[in-house]
Every structure is written in structure tokens, then in C-alpha cells.
Design a protein around this motif. Structure first.
Motif, PDB file in Angstrom:
ATOM      1  N   VAL A   1       0.832  -1.206   0.000  1.00  0.00           N
ATOM      2  CA  VAL A   1       0.000   0.000   0.000  1.00  0.00           C
ATOM      3  C   VAL A   1       0.867   1.257   0.000  1.00  0.00           C
ATOM      4  N   ARG A   2       2.034   1.187   0.610  1.00  0.00           N
ATOM      5  CA  ARG A   2       2.926   2.357   0.597  1.00  0.00           C
ATOM      6  C   ARG A   2       3.525   2.581  -0.791  1.00  0.00           C
TER       7      ARG A   2
ATOM      8  N   ARG B   1       3.642   5.688  -5.840  1.00  0.00           N
ATOM      9  CA  ARG B   1       3.407   5.699  -7.288  1.00  0.00           C
ATOM     10  C   ARG B   1       2.420   6.798  -7.674  1.00  0.00           C
ATOM     11  N   LEU B   2       1.348   6.914  -6.928  1.00  0.00           N
ATOM     12  CA  LEU B   2       0.331   7.917  -7.236  1.00  0.00           C
ATOM     13  C   LEU B   2       0.837   9.326  -6.978  1.00  0.00           C
TER      14      LEU B   2
ATOM     15  N   ALA C   1      -5.938   5.604  -1.540  1.00  0.00           N
ATOM     16  CA  ALA C   1      -4.767   4.800  -1.184  1.00  0.00           C
ATOM     17  C   ALA C   1      -4.329   5.086   0.249  1.00  0.00           C
ATOM     18  N   TYR C   2      -4.375   6.351   0.647  1.00  0.00           N
ATOM     19  CA  TYR C   2      -4.056   6.705   2.034  1.00  0.00           C
ATOM     20  C   TYR C   2      -5.019   6.015   2.998  1.00  0.00           C
TER      21      TYR C   2
ATOM     22  N   ALA D   1      -4.704  -0.845   6.667  1.00  0.00           N
ATOM     23  CA  ALA D   1      -3.688  -1.887   6.761  1.00  0.00           C
ATOM     24  C   ALA D   1      -2.840  -1.696   8.014  1.00  0.00           C
ATOM     25  N   ASP D   2      -2.451  -0.453   8.290  1.00  0.00           N
ATOM     26  CA  ASP D   2      -1.640  -0.176   9.476  1.00  0.00           C
ATOM     27  C   ASP D   2      -2.381  -0.547  10.754  1.00  0.00           C
ATOM     28  N   ALA D   3      -3.666  -0.221  10.813  1.00  0.00           N
ATOM     29  CA  ALA D   3      -4.450  -0.518  12.016  1.00  0.00           C
ATOM     30  C   ALA D   3      -4.507  -2.019  12.272  1.00  0.00           C
ATOM     31  N   GLU D   4      -4.720  -2.804  11.222  1.00  0.00           N
ATOM     32  CA  GLU D   4      -4.775  -4.257  11.382  1.00  0.00           C
ATOM     33  C   GLU D   4      -3.402  -4.819  11.747  1.00  0.00           C
ATOM     34  N   ASN D   5      -2.358  -4.325  11.091  1.00  0.00           N
ATOM     35  CA  ASN D   5      -1.010  -4.795  11.404  1.00  0.00           C
ATOM     36  C   ASN D   5      -0.631  -4.474  12.846  1.00  0.00           C
TER      37      ASN D   5
END
Length: 222
Positions: free
Chosen positions: A37-38, A43-44, A58-59, A65-69
Motif C-alpha cells: 500500500v505504501r 506511485r500515485l 490509497a491513504y 492496513a496499518d491498524a490491522e497490522n
């Protein structure tokens, strides 16, 4: 499917109860999710002009993703401390998730990271990166020059336009920066600045005299 099965296994028996091999597999998923995701955000952001809607989406995915990780890593460390028997890559993934967490989580687990640096489980360069990020978030000069911030500049030429530039966050001892970086197994600052430019496709600048107050003023005028 593999991602889902690993998460279900962790929910059923608890992340801290997974074997070292299972933890390695789960943390590999965590690492890949963090980086994918980063890379999409980078890229964008390199497109001119950046696609605002796609970039914001994307942010949002990155935050999810960060919260789940962070939930996975927090449960792991809360229940069993630093896991034994995992691979070097899995250990660095735990650091990576903490590095991308908020300041509260970083402060909570920094003593454990320091223990793992002393034990040789976590690299010196990773420790330096986390410490610098915490100092920057505390609005203080960084120590090892690993952190940057992006600012928008108005360029007045034949066609006035906005341009992104990246600045190295102010450092504590600019005259000793390269020697401090060497101790932490980091490349010279000139090399690092070039690498940042290559990754983000924008100039990366460093003014050794720039203070935190000055760069904050630049950010507020961004």
C-alpha cells in the motif's frame, strides 16, 4: 486466501499461541501488506498532477492496513513479549509495524526495541530510523537524518505552478551527522538524499542551519 486463513488461525488460537513457523508466515503477510500500500501511495504521488481521489483512497487503505497490522503486533507483544525462534525478516517486520504506528505505540515498545538492538535481533539502522521518527513527531530535531517531510512550493517562471520538494528534517548535530550515521550503519547523508530523490522523483534538500521552528513555518505555509 492465504492471508485470510492466517488471520483466522490467529483469531482462533491467539497470535501469541502460533508456532514460530506460523508467526513467520503471518508476519510475512503483514510485511507485504505494509509495503504494497505504501508503494501504491508513492506511485500515485509521483504523477503530475497527482490523482487526488485515487491518492486519498490509497491513504485510507494504508491506514486500514496499518491498524490491522498494529493490532496483530500489539497482541503478540502484549501476550508473550518478543517472540523467540522467528526469522530475522519477521523480527524486522515487528519493528516496521511499530515504526509506522502512532507515537503512543512507538513510545510503549521502544524499550523492547532497544533490548532487541542490544541482542542483535534488530539492526542499528532500524533503531535509528524509529528514534528519528519519534523525535520528529515530538517536534524535535532528529539525530541520524533518516526523516524527511514533503512541502509544496510555488515556482514562478514562464508558467507559475506548484512543485513538490522534500526536506530533510532538522538534525541535532549537523556537523557530526555522517559520523553518527556511520555508527548506526547508515549511508552518508549525501547518498541518502540521492536515494530519496530517486524514490519520490522530487528534489530532496538539506539546509544544516534550518531549525524545527523554520521548517514548521514552511509547513504551515504549504
Amino acid at each position: 486466501m492465504k492471508h485470510l486463513l492466517l488471520l483466522l488461525l490467529g483469531l482462533l488460537i491467539g497470535v501469541s499461541n502460533l508456532s514460530a513457523r506460523q508467526l513467520d508466515s503471518l508476519l510475512r503477510v503483514v510485511h507485504d501488506r505494509d509495503q504494497a500500500v505504501r508503494m501504491e501511495v508513492i506511485r500515485l504521488s509521483q504523477q503530475v498532477p497527482p490523482p487526488v481521489d485515487s491518492l486519498m483512497a490509497a491513504y485510507a487503505r494504508m491506514q486500514e492496513a496499518d491498524a490491522e497490522n498494529q493490532r496483530i503486533v500489539s497482541e503478540l507483544l502484549d501476550c508473550g513479549g518478543w517472540p523467540t525462534g522467528i526469522s530475522d525478516e519477521a523480527a524486522e517486520t515487528i519493528w516496521l509495524v511499530i515504526d509506522h504506528a502512532d507515537l503512543e505505540m512507538q513510545r510503549r515498545w521502544m524499550p523492547l526495541i532497544e533490548e532487541q538492538v542490544a541482542a542483535g535481533t534488530i539492526s542499528k539502522s532500524s533503531y535509528a530510523t524509529l528514534l528519528d521518527r519519534m523525535l520528529m513527531r515530538g517536534n524535535r530535531p532528529q539525530r541520524y537524518g533518516t526523516q524527511t517531510c514533503s512541502l509544496t512550493h510555488i515556482v514562478e517562471d514562464d508558467s507559475t505552478h506548484m512543485e513538490q520538494r522534500i526536506w530533510l528534517w532538522p538534525v541535532e548535530q549537523p556537523e557530526r551527522l555522517d559520523s553518527l550515521r556511520e555508527v548506526m550503519e547508515l549511508a552518508p547523508i549525501a547518498t541518502y538524499l540521492r536515494e530519496v530523490e530517486e524514490v519520490y522523483g522530487a528534489p530532496c534538500l538539506w539546509d544544516p542551519k534550518l531549525t524545527v521552528e523554520q521548517i514548521e513555518a514552511l509547513r504551515q505555509g504549504d
